[in-house]
Design a protein around this motif. Structure first.
Motif, PDB file in Angstrom:
ATOM      1  N   PRO A  80     -63.970  20.580 -76.797  1.00  8.88           N
ATOM      2  CA  PRO A  80     -64.749  21.788 -77.125  1.00  8.88           C
ATOM      3  C   PRO A  80     -65.391  21.656 -78.490  1.00  8.88           C
ATOM      4  CG  PRO A  80     -62.569  22.371 -76.301  1.00  8.88           C
ATOM      5  CD  PRO A  80     -62.564  20.896 -76.506  1.00  8.88           C
ATOM      6  N   ARG A  81     -66.627  22.175 -78.597  1.00 12.80           N
ATOM      7  CA  ARG A  81     -67.373  22.000 -79.844  1.00 12.80           C
ATOM      8  C   ARG A  81     -67.197  23.138 -80.820  1.00 12.80           C
ATOM      9  NH1 ARG A  81     -73.016  21.218 -76.897  1.00 12.80           N
ATOM     10  NH2 ARG A  81     -72.034  22.904 -75.735  1.00 12.80           N
ATOM     11  N   ASP A  82     -66.880  24.349 -80.362  1.00 12.86           N
ATOM     12  CA  ASP A  82     -66.770  25.472 -81.273  1.00 12.86           C
ATOM     13  C   ASP A  82     -65.691  26.423 -80.776  1.00 12.86           C
ATOM     14  OD1 ASP A  82     -67.945  26.812 -79.097  1.00 12.86           O
ATOM     15  OD2 ASP A  82     -69.964  26.576 -79.937  1.00 12.86           O
ATOM     16  N   LEU A  83     -65.516  27.519 -81.543  1.00 13.62           N
ATOM     17  CA  LEU A  83     -64.449  28.460 -81.254  1.00 13.62           C
ATOM     18  C   LEU A  83     -64.652  29.126 -79.895  1.00 13.62           C
ATOM     19  CD1 LEU A  83     -61.963  30.050 -82.161  1.00 13.62           C
ATOM     20  CD2 LEU A  83     -63.484  31.657 -83.333  1.00 13.62           C
ATOM     21  N   ALA A  84     -65.888  29.535 -79.604  1.00 15.72           N
ATOM     22  CA  ALA A  84     -66.130  30.228 -78.338  1.00 15.72           C
ATOM     23  C   ALA A  84     -65.798  29.330 -77.142  1.00 15.72           C
ATOM     24  CB  ALA A  84     -67.591  30.685 -78.278  1.00 15.72           C
ATOM     25  N   GLU A  85     -66.183  28.051 -77.240  1.00 11.99           N
ATOM     26  CA  GLU A  85     -65.899  27.140 -76.134  1.00 11.99           C
ATOM     27  C   GLU A  85     -64.408  26.865 -76.010  1.00 11.99           C
ATOM     28  OE1 GLU A  85     -67.310  22.766 -74.401  1.00 11.99           O
ATOM     29  OE2 GLU A  85     -68.179  23.586 -76.259  1.00 11.99           O
ATOM     30  N   ARG A  86     -63.692  26.777 -77.143  1.00  7.57           N
ATOM     31  CA  ARG A  86     -62.240  26.562 -77.083  1.00  7.57           C
ATOM     32  C   ARG A  86     -61.558  27.739 -76.378  1.00  7.57           C
ATOM     33  NH1 ARG A  86     -63.038  23.960 -82.178  1.00  7.57           N
ATOM     34  NH2 ARG A  86     -62.712  25.853 -83.372  1.00  7.57           N
ATOM     35  N   ARG A  87     -61.999  28.956 -76.695  1.00  3.37           N
ATOM     36  CA  ARG A  87     -61.364  30.121 -76.068  1.00  3.37           C
ATOM     37  C   ARG A  87     -61.684  30.200 -74.567  1.00  3.37           C
ATOM     38  NH1 ARG A  87     -62.090  34.932 -80.649  1.00  3.37           N
ATOM     39  NH2 ARG A  87     -60.592  34.040 -82.150  1.00  3.37           N
ATOM     40  N   SER A  88     -62.914  29.830 -74.212  1.00  2.00           N
ATOM     41  CA  SER A  88     -63.292  29.947 -72.804  1.00  2.00           C
ATOM     42  C   SER A  88     -62.678  28.833 -71.953  1.00  2.00           C
ATOM     43  CB  SER A  88     -64.814  29.914 -72.689  1.00  2.00           C
ATOM     44  OG  SER A  88     -65.323  28.659 -73.126  1.00  2.00           O
ATOM     45  N   ARG A  89     -62.448  27.644 -72.542  1.00  2.00           N
ATOM     46  CA  ARG A  89     -61.955  26.500 -71.762  1.00  2.00           C
ATOM     47  C   ARG A  89     -60.452  26.312 -71.824  1.00  2.00           C
ATOM     48  NH1 ARG A  89     -65.105  21.260 -73.219  1.00  2.00           N
ATOM     49  NH2 ARG A  89     -63.416  20.475 -71.923  1.00  2.00           N
ATOM     50  N   GLU A  90     -59.755  27.189 -72.532  1.00  2.00           N
ATOM     51  CA  GLU A  90     -58.297  27.038 -72.603  1.00  2.00           C
ATOM     52  C   GLU A  90     -57.693  27.362 -71.240  1.00  2.00           C
ATOM     53  OE1 GLU A  90     -54.514  28.628 -75.219  1.00  2.00           O
ATOM     54  OE2 GLU A  90     -56.085  30.013 -74.598  1.00  2.00           O
ATOM     55  N   ILE A  91     -56.818  26.482 -70.746  1.00  2.00           N
ATOM     56  CA  ILE A  91     -56.142  26.717 -69.462  1.00  2.00           C
ATOM     57  C   ILE A  91     -54.648  26.899 -69.642  1.00  2.00           C
ATOM     58  CG2 ILE A  91     -57.894  25.442 -68.190  1.00  2.00           C
ATOM     59  CD1 ILE A  91     -55.947  23.091 -68.085  1.00  2.00           C
ATOM     60  N   GLY A  92     -54.149  26.589 -70.816  1.00  2.00           N
ATOM     61  CA  GLY A  92     -52.714  26.746 -71.033  1.00  2.00           C
ATOM     62  C   GLY A  92     -52.335  26.354 -72.440  1.00  2.00           C
ATOM     63  N   THR A  93     -51.048  26.425 -72.706  1.00  2.00           N
ATOM     64  CA  THR A  93     -50.543  26.076 -74.043  1.00  2.00           C
ATOM     65  C   THR A  93     -49.273  25.267 -73.896  1.00  2.00           C
ATOM     66  OG1 THR A  93     -49.763  26.927 -76.167  1.00  2.00           O
ATOM     67  CG2 THR A  93     -49.323  28.297 -74.249  1.00  2.00           C
ATOM     68  N   LEU A  94     -49.129  24.234 -74.723  1.00  2.00           N
ATOM     69  CA  LEU A  94     -47.989  23.310 -74.708  1.00  2.00           C
ATOM     70  C   LEU A  94     -47.147  23.551 -75.949  1.00  2.00           C
ATOM     71  CD1 LEU A  94     -46.646  20.817 -73.351  1.00  2.00           C
ATOM     72  CD2 LEU A  94     -48.096  19.405 -74.819  1.00  2.00           C
ATOM     73  N   ALA A  95     -45.833  23.584 -75.782  1.00  2.00           N
ATOM     74  CA  ALA A  95     -44.971  23.907 -76.924  1.00  2.00           C
ATOM     75  C   ALA A  95     -43.718  23.054 -76.905  1.00  2.00           C
ATOM     76  CB  ALA A  95     -44.585  25.387 -76.918  1.00  2.00           C
ATOM     77  N   ALA A  96     -43.237  22.768 -78.105  1.00  2.00           N
ATOM     78  CA  ALA A  96     -41.906  22.181 -78.298  1.00  2.00           C
ATOM     79  C   ALA A  96     -41.120  23.172 -79.140  1.00  2.00           C
ATOM     80  CB  ALA A  96     -41.982  20.835 -78.988  1.00  2.00           C
ATOM     81  N   SER A  97     -39.948  23.582 -78.646  1.00  2.00           N
ATOM     82  CA  SER A  97     -39.138  24.556 -79.382  1.00  2.00           C
ATOM     83  C   SER A  97     -37.984  23.836 -80.065  1.00  2.00           C
ATOM     84  CB  SER A  97     -38.615  25.638 -78.441  1.00  2.00           C
ATOM     85  OG  SER A  97     -37.843  25.073 -77.392  1.00  2.00           O
ATOM     86  N   PHE A  98     -37.700  24.255 -81.289  1.00  2.00           N
ATOM     87  CA  PHE A  98     -36.684  23.614 -82.101  1.00  2.00           C
ATOM     88  C   PHE A  98     -35.754  24.669 -82.696  1.00  2.00           C
ATOM     89  CE2 PHE A  98     -40.415  20.964 -82.219  1.00  2.00           C
ATOM     90  CZ  PHE A  98     -39.929  19.682 -82.060  1.00  2.00           C
TER      91      PHE A  98
END
Length: 897
Positions: A201-219
Motif C-alpha cells: 500500500p502506498r498511503d494511509l487510505a490504501e492501507r486502511r482499505s486493503r487491510e484483511i487482518g492483523t497478526l500478533a504475538a502475545s508475551f
C-alpha cells in the motif's frame, strides 16, 4: 658540667623531635595513600556499573527488536499465500520454534478483519477482528474466536500497526488465556497488519482499505524483560520498568528486592544515583530504572590494608630516626673513615663517568656554569677539558626549559625529566632525554645533568608515525587516517560545527594503463596525480588515497556550490593532464561524487556509501563528470533498487527459483530441417510470491554487481544435466545455444568448469553453442579468443551475438573463431521500412558467408520480415513469428516434495 648538659640537650630533644616528625609524616602519607586507593576502587566500581547499566538497556531493546522480527517472519507466510490454513500457520510456528528464544511468548495469533462481532451477528458499523488462527493451540484455546475489539489496548495496537505498517506494541493488559493461572497476569502484544495481495500500500487510505487482518504475538512482559536482562544486572541493580507512554506510569516489571548482603551497611555510602533510560519501540515508551544495590565488595578492605602497611612503615621510620639520632657518637667516629671513602668514591665516580656513554654534567647552582663534564659529553658538544666557560642552560635550545633549569635550585620539585634539543658551540642541535636535579656537594649547591642522545630513535619514531598515517606510494593520507579525520568531522558537526564536503574520485579507464603499460606505470600516474591534487586544493583540505585509483577529499566550511565548483576544477585539471610512458601518451579523466555533510547524527559508513554511489552515478552518466549526491535522485533510487535485486538474486540462487525457457531457431531453407531442433536457452526467475520475473528486471543488476558468472554457471549446469529433457517434442537437439556474459568468459576457471560438466553429464560438445556479445568480445579480445579456442578444440561452437550494435568492425570477424553471427535485432525490426537496415543485414550476411559463417536474424516479428531474410540468404530466423519462448520440459514437471 656545662658542656655535658649542652650535649645531652642536643642529643635528647632533637632525637625525639626527629622520631615524632617521621611518625607524623608517615601517618599522613598512609592516610593519603589509603584515601587515594579508596577513591580508585570507587571510580572503578562506578565505571563497571555504568557499562553494566548500558548493556542492560541495550539487552531489553534488542529483545524487543528480535520479537518484532519474529512477527515479521510469520507475516512473510501471509505475503506468500492468499489463504493461510491452520496447518500452515502451525507449521511455520513449529519451524521457527520461537519459545526456545522467547520463553515469555504466549501465542501467535491471526485475527481476520470483519464488520460484525461474529459470523452469526448483525453488522454494527464498527471494526472487529475475529481470531481464527492460533499457535500453539495448547493453552491458548481461549483465543479462538476472540474479538480483538473487546480489548481496547489490543485494538489500539492493531489500528496503529495498520496505519503505520510497522510493528506496534500494545499497552499492557490482561491476557485472556492466563485467566485464573498463577503468576502475574501481565501481557503485551506486538502486531503487524496483513494486507490483501498486490503491491505494498502506498498511503494511509490504501492501507486502511486493503487491510484483511492483523497478526500478533502475545508475551508475558515481566518474563520478557527478566529473560533479556543479564544475570549480573539482577545481582547489581534493583530494576523497575514502567510504561510512560503519553504521560502514563504503568509498572511492567520490578525486580524483587535483593537480600541484604554482608557488608552492605559499610558500603551504603557508595550507592550511586539511579540510572534511567527511555526505550521507544512500537509506539510505546518504556522507562527503565536501574538502582544500584549496596555491594559488599571484598576489595574494600584493601585501603585499610594500605593504611595498616603505612602505619607499620611509619613506626619503622620513627624507630629508624630515633636510632639514627641516637648514634651520633658512632657517626662521629666513622666520619673520618667515610670522608676517606668519599674521596675514594669520588675518584671512582669520575673514572666511571669518563667511561659512560651517557652525557654527564655537573654545574654550579647559581650560574649553571659547568664544573665537570665526562668524556662522552665533551666529545658530543665539541669542548675541551676546560668547561668552566660553558653554562648548562646555554646547551639547551628551548628558552622555557632554560628558565626552568635556572630556577631549579629554589624549586620544590627539585628535578626535571623530559626530551629536549641540545647543541654545543657552533654545532647543530640534537634530541636527547635530559634529567637535571639538585645535588649538594659539601656546603655548595650544584646541578647534576644526565643526557642520552635519542636523535635516531626520534627520527625512527616520526617515520613510523608518518608511515602509519600516509600512503607509501603517493604520500597522501591513507584510508585509516582519512576515516579518522572523517570521524572528527562528524564529531564537529554533532557539536554544531560548520558543514563539510566529501569528494570521492575514481579514475576512468585506469585498468587500461595497467594492462597495456604495466602496474609500475600505473603507480607513477597515481604519484603524479597526487602531486597535482595537492597543488590545487585548499590548504586545510584533507586528501587521501583510499586504495587503487580511488581518492577522497574532505573540505571544511564548504557550501554545496563551492564543493561542486572544486570538484569541477579538479576534474578539468585531470582531464587536461597527459601522462606519457614509454613513447605512449594517455589522456586521463576522473569521475567525482560529491556528498555534503550537514547536521548531527551522520555515520562514517553511510557517508562513504553515499560518496561511492555518487561516484558510480558520475561513471554511469558517461564518466569524466561530477555528480552531487541527493536522496531524491531517481538514478540513486534506481541503483538502490538494483542493490536490492542483487540480494534477491543471491537468495533466488540459494532457493532454486531460477528456471529455463527456450526459443527455437528455425532454418530458412527446408533442406536443413532434418538436422533436428536448433534452440536457445533463456533464463527466467520466479519471485518470492511465485510470479515470473522477466530477465530485463534482474539481468542489469546481476551484471552490475558481478553475479552473472554464478548465473551462467547455473544455466550451463542445469542445461547439461537435463539435456534430454529440454524440448517437449522429444526431437533430437541439433544445437543448443547458451548465452555467456563478458565477466564469465574472463574467468580463467570457467572453461574447465564447462569441460568437466560436459564429461559428467555425457553431452556431446558438438551440440553446444555458446553466445557472447560483440561488445564483450571486443573489450577483451585476447581473453575472448583464448576462451573460445579452448572450448572449440573440444568440439563446442560459438556465436557472436548482437552483431552490429557495438563498436566492432567486420575486420574483427577474421580474428574471432566463431561459427555463427547473430545480427542485432534492431536492424531486423526495421528491415521492412528502413533501407539502411536492409543494406546492413545484406552486407553482414554476405561477409559472414564469405568467411564460412552461418547468419542468424533475431527479433523476426512477422512473415514479411521472414521472407525478406530468406531472400537475403540468411540461414536462421529467431523471433515471435517463428517461435515464442516456452518453459523447458524439465521445468514443467510438478514440484518435487
Amino acid at each position: 658540667m656545662h658542656e655535658h648538659r649542652k650535649d645531652g640537650g642536643f642529643l635528647g630533644q632533637p632525637a625525639w623531635l626527629w622520631s615524632f616528625g617521621a611518625l607524623l609524616v608517615g601517618l599522613a602519607l598512609s592516610v593519603l595513600a589509603a584515601t587515594l586507593h579508596h577513591d580508585a576502587l570507587e571510580r572503578s566500581d562506578r565505571m563497571r556499573l555504568d557499562r553494566l547499566a548500558e548493556r542492560s538497556f541495550e539487552a531489553v531493546d534488542g529483545q524487543l527488536q528480535t520479537c518484532g522480527l519474529l512477527v515479521r517472519a510469520v507475516q512473510a507466510l501471509f505475503l506468500a499465500s492468499d489463504n493461510v490454513t491452520a496447518a500452515e500457520f502451525e507449521a511455520i510456528y513449529a519451524n521457527l520454534r520461537p519459545r526456545e528464544q522467547f520463553p515469555s511468548l504466549q501465542a501467535m495469533a491471526y485475527a481476520e478483519r470483519s464488520g460484525r462481532p461474529s459470523s452469526d451477528a448483525e453488522p454494527d458499523g464498527r471494526e472487529h477482528y475475529l481470531t481464527n488462527l492460533v499457535a500453539p493451540r495448547s493453552g491458548n484455546e481461549a483465543l479462538v474466536g476472540l474479538d480483538v475489539a473487546t480489548q481496547p489496548a489490543n485494538l489500539a495496537a492493531a489500528r496503529f500497526a495498520r496505519d503505520a505498517d510497522r510493528p506496534v506494541m500494545s499497552a499492557p493488559f490482561q491476557l485472556i488465556q492466563r485467566t485464573g493461572m498463577p503468576g502475574p497476569n501481565d501481557g503485551v502484544t506486538i502486531r503487524l497488519p496483513i494486507f490483501s495481495a498486490g503491491a505494498p500500500p502506498r498511503d494511509l487510505a490504501e492501507r486502511r482499505s486493503r487491510e484483511i487482518g492483523t497478526l500478533a504475538a502475545s508475551f508475558r512482559v515481566s518474563r520478557l524483560i527478566a529473560d533479556a536482562l543479564p544475570s549480573e544486572t539482577q545481582e547489581r541493580f534493583r530494576i523497575r520498568v514502567i510504561d510512560v507512554t503519553d504521560g502514563g506510569r504503568a509498572l511492567l516489571f520490578e525486580q524483587a528486592t535483593q537480600a541484604a548482603v554482608p557488608g552492605a551497611e559499610a558500603t551504603a555510602t557508595r550507592v550511586q544515583d539511579t540510572y534511567v533510560h527511555d526505550l521507544a519501540y512500537g509506539g510505546r515508551t518504556w522507562r527503565i530504572e536501574a538502582e544500584p544495590l549496596p555491594d559488599a565488595d571484598p576489595a574494600t578492605w584493601l585501603p585499610a590494608l594500605t593504611f595498616g602497611i603505612g602505619v607499620l612503615a611509619s613506626l619503622l621510620l620513627a624507630s629508624l630516626a630515633w636510632s639514627i639520632a641516637g648514634t651520633r657518637s658512632r657517626a662521629l667516629a666513622l666520619a673520618s673513615d667515610m670522608a676517606a671513602q668519599y674521596r675514594q668514591s669520588e675518584a671512582r665516580f669520575r673514572a666511571l663517568n669518563e667511561l659512560l656513554p651517557a652525557l654527564v654534567m655537573l654545574a654550579r647552582a647559581d650560574d649553571t656554569s659547568l664544573v665537570y663534564a665526562n668524556q662522552a659529553c665533551r666529545d658530543r658538544f665539541g669542548v675541551g677539558d676546560d668547561t668552566g666557560s660553558i653554562r648548562l642552560v646555554d646547551l639547551v635550545d628551548d628558552p622555557a626549559l632554560r628558565d626552568r633549569i635556572a630556577r631549579l635550585p629554589g624549586s620544590p620539585d627539585g628535578i626535571i625529566n623530559e626530551s629536549a634539543q641540545l647543541h654545543g658551540p657552533e654545532q647543530l642541535p640534537f634530541w636527547a632525554t635530559l634529567s637535571v636535579s639538585n645535588i649538594d656537594l659539601g656546603d655548595e649547591a650544584h646541578l647534576l645533568a644526565v643526557a642520552n642522545d635519542i636523535t635516531e630513535l626520534r627520527v625512527l619514531s616520526e617515520e613510523l608515525s608518518y608511515q602509519a598515517k600516509h600512503d607509501s606510494l603517493t604520500s597522501l593520507y591513507n584510508r585509516r587516517e582519512f576515516e579518522r579525520r572523517l570521524d572528527a568531522a562528524i564529531a564537529s558537526l554533532d557539536a554544531g560545527g560548520p558543514a563539510w564536503a566529501l569528494l570521492y574520485m575514481d579514475l576512468d579507464q585506469f585498468k587500461l594503463i595497467n594492462d597495456t603499460s604495466g602496474h609500475y606505470a600505473g603507480d607513477q600516474l597515481l604519484a603524479q596525480l597526487a602531486n597535482l591534487l595537492l597543488g590545487m586544493l585548499p590548504e586545510k583540505a584533507v586528501v587521501a588515497r583510499l586504495g587503487g585509483d580511488e581518492f577522497a577529499i574532505l573540505v571544511e566550511g564548504a557550501s554545496e556550490s563551492d564543493a561542486v565548483a572544486l570538484a569541477e576544477r579538479i576534474r578539468t585539471d585531470i582531464d587536461g593532464y597527459s601522462f606519457g610512458w614509454e613513447q605512449r601518451n594517455y589522456t586521463i579523466s576522473a569521475s567525482i561524487g560529491v556528498v555534503m555533510l550537514r547536521g548531527a547524527g551522520l555515520s562514517q559508513r553511510t557517508l562513504l556509501a553515499h560518496a561511492d554511489t555518487a561516484c558510480y552515478m558520475a561513471k554511469e552518466r558517461g564518466r569524466n563528470r561530477v555528480h552531487l549526491f541527493s536522496e531524491e535522485d531517481s538514478e540513486t533510487t534506481q541503483r538502490r533498487s538494483e542493490m536490492e535485486w542483487a540480494g534477491r538474486i543471491r537468495q533466488a540462487l540459494s532457493d532454486g527459483r531460477f528456471l529455463l525457457h527456450f526459443q527455437e531457431l528455425v532454418p530458412l531453407w527446408e533442406g536443413e530441417r532434418s538436422e533436428g531442433v536448433h534452440m536457445e536457452m533463456l533464463i527466467r526467475l520466479r519471485d518470492e510470491k511465485g510470479a515470473l520475473v522477466p530477465p530485463g528486471a534482474f539481468i542489469p543488476a546481476a551484471e552490475r554487481f558481478g553475479l552473472m558468472p554464478a548465473i551462467d554457471r547455473w544455466v550451463v549446469e542445469t542445461t547439461l544435466a537435463n539435456f534430454s529433457r529440454l524440448h517437449p517434442s522429444g526431437r533430437p537437439i541439433s544445437l543448443c545455444a547458451i548465452n555467456l556474459s563478458g565477466p564469465t568468459f574472463e574467468d580463467a576457471a570457467f572453461a574447465d568448469f564447462v569441460l568437466d560438466a560436459i564429461e559428467r553429464h555425457g553431452v556431446s560438445p558438438r551440440h553446444l553453442c555458446f553466445e557472447i556479445t560483440e561488445t564483450a568480445a571486443v573489450s577483451n579480445m585476447a581473453r575472448a579468443v583464448e576462451f573460445m579456442q579452448r572450448l572449440r578444440a573440444a568440439g563446442c561452437k560459438f556465436s557472436l551475438d548482437d552483431f552490429g550494435s557495438g563498436m566492432a568492425s567486420f575486420g574483427y570477424l577474421k580474428n574471432l573463431p566463431v561459427d555463427f553471427i547473430k545480427i542485432d535485432g534492431s536492424f531486423i525490426r526495421n528491415i521492412e521500412t528502413d533501407p539502411v537496415s536492409y543494406s546492413i543485414v545484406r552486407a553482414v550476411t554476405d561477409i559472414g558467408h564469405q568467411l564460412g559463417l552461418q547468419v542468424i536474424g533475431e527479433w523476426v516479428a512477422d512473415e514479411r520480415a521472414r521472407d525478406l531474410l530468406r531472400g537475403l540468404s540468411v540461414d536462421y530466423a529467431q523471433g515471435f513469428a517463428v517461435h515464442k519462448p516456452e518453459p523447458a520440459l524439465c521445468f514443467r514437471d510438478p514440484p518435487r516434495a
